[in-house]
Design an enzyme around this catalytic site. Structure first.
Site, short mmCIF file in Angstrom:
data_model
loop_
_atom_site.label_atom_id
_atom_site.label_comp_id
_atom_site.label_asym_id
_atom_site.label_seq_id
_atom_site.Cartn_x
_atom_site.Cartn_y
_atom_site.Cartn_z
N CYS A 184 63.63 -17.52 -54.13
CA CYS A 184 63.48 -17.75 -55.42
C CYS A 184 64.51 -19.19 -55.56
O CYS A 184 64.51 -20.09 -54.89
CB CYS A 184 63.43 -16.75 -56.44
SG CYS A 184 62.90 -17.18 -57.79
N HIS A 196 58.70 -14.00 -54.06
CA HIS A 196 59.66 -12.94 -53.89
C HIS A 196 59.04 -11.97 -52.66
O HIS A 196 58.27 -11.09 -53.25
CB HIS A 196 59.93 -12.03 -55.15
CG HIS A 196 60.69 -12.79 -56.32
ND1 HIS A 196 62.02 -12.66 -56.55
CD2 HIS A 196 60.26 -13.61 -57.36
CE1 HIS A 196 62.48 -13.49 -57.30
NE2 HIS A 196 61.24 -14.01 -57.77
N GLU A 217 60.59 -9.56 -51.54
CA GLU A 217 60.88 -7.91 -51.85
C GLU A 217 59.98 -7.43 -53.02
O GLU A 217 60.21 -6.17 -53.27
CB GLU A 217 62.33 -8.06 -52.35
CG GLU A 217 62.57 -8.38 -53.62
CD GLU A 217 62.81 -9.87 -53.82
OE1 GLU A 217 62.90 -10.33 -55.01
OE2 GLU A 217 62.29 -10.57 -52.93
#
Length: 223
Positions: free
Chosen positions: A79, A201, A203
């Site tokens: 990011c 992202h 994750e």
């Protein structure tokens, strides 16, 4: 051992949860010296480029990350961490009398970070088109522009979760390994030798995103 850069820029807990799920050992620290002996470094973050750069300078992580990359050690930016590895960003700068000022960033990869609206304007796209809102938020599919070790086992066209208003514009297009479409091409996976970056992202992107993190943490990153 994985090191996580903690520089008060958010998005840390979700990265920790992903590493915990994968069973990876890691160190999270605000002190660069604590990460000196780790094998690979994850550089996450949410927020604004100028603020992030101030925090990096205050913690000494600006010097650490430049030296880490120069030593050809593996680094993954996520990011805002994917953006400020480039030279400069329009975010935190200003546009006055026809001149753009910039936030100076880490300069690990040559390139500039541009706001969506300015790119759309330059490319004669309607900035008020309701199908395109800023920030680019939500799920979007990513297509490949070349091979990359962190994409191993991740199907072409997989969806990932995006939240950003600024767009990576590398000087060298060959570093773009994956991209999304959002009114313009959005470079989404970057690799320049030992430096990797995801605009989305991973994750927060389910199975495909976890595979990217797993590849970075455990995989053979030789090209």
């Amino acid at each position: 051992m994985i090191g996580i850069v903690d520089y008060n820029a958010g998005n840390i807990k979700s990265v920790e949860r992903a590493l915990d799920f994968l069973g990876a050992k890691y160190i999270l620290s605000k002190n660069p010296a604590d990460l000196a002996k780790v094998d690979r470094v994850i550089f996450p973050g949410d927020g604004e480029a100028a603020y992030a750069m101030r925090e990096l300078v205050m913690t000494g992580y600006d010097t650490f990350l430049r030296e880490w990359a120069a030593a050809k050690k593996h680094l993954l930016g996520i990011c805002i961490g994917a953006q400020i590895i480039f030279d400069k960003s329009e975010e935190g700068g200003s546009f006055e009398n026809g001149a753009q000022s910039y936030t100076q960033c880490l300069g690990l990869i040559p390139g500039t970070i541009r706001h969506f609206s300015r790119l759309w304007h330059e490319r004669d796209l309607d900035p008020d088109d309701n199908s395109r809102k800023v920030p680019h938020m939500g799920w979007n599919d990513v297509h490949y522009a070349g091979s990359c070790p962190i994409l191993k086992g991740v199907p072409e066209g997989s969806d990932f979760y995006f939240v950003h208003s600024y767009v990576i514009q590398p000087d060298d297009p060959s570093v773009i390994k994956g991209y999304a479409n959002y009114g313009t091409m959005v470079p989404s996976v970057i690799q320049s030798e030992n430096v990797y970056a995801c605009q989305f992202h991973p994750e927060k992107s389910g199975k495909a995103g976890l595979q990217i993190i797993k590849n970075f943490v455990e995989g053979d990153l030789r090209c």
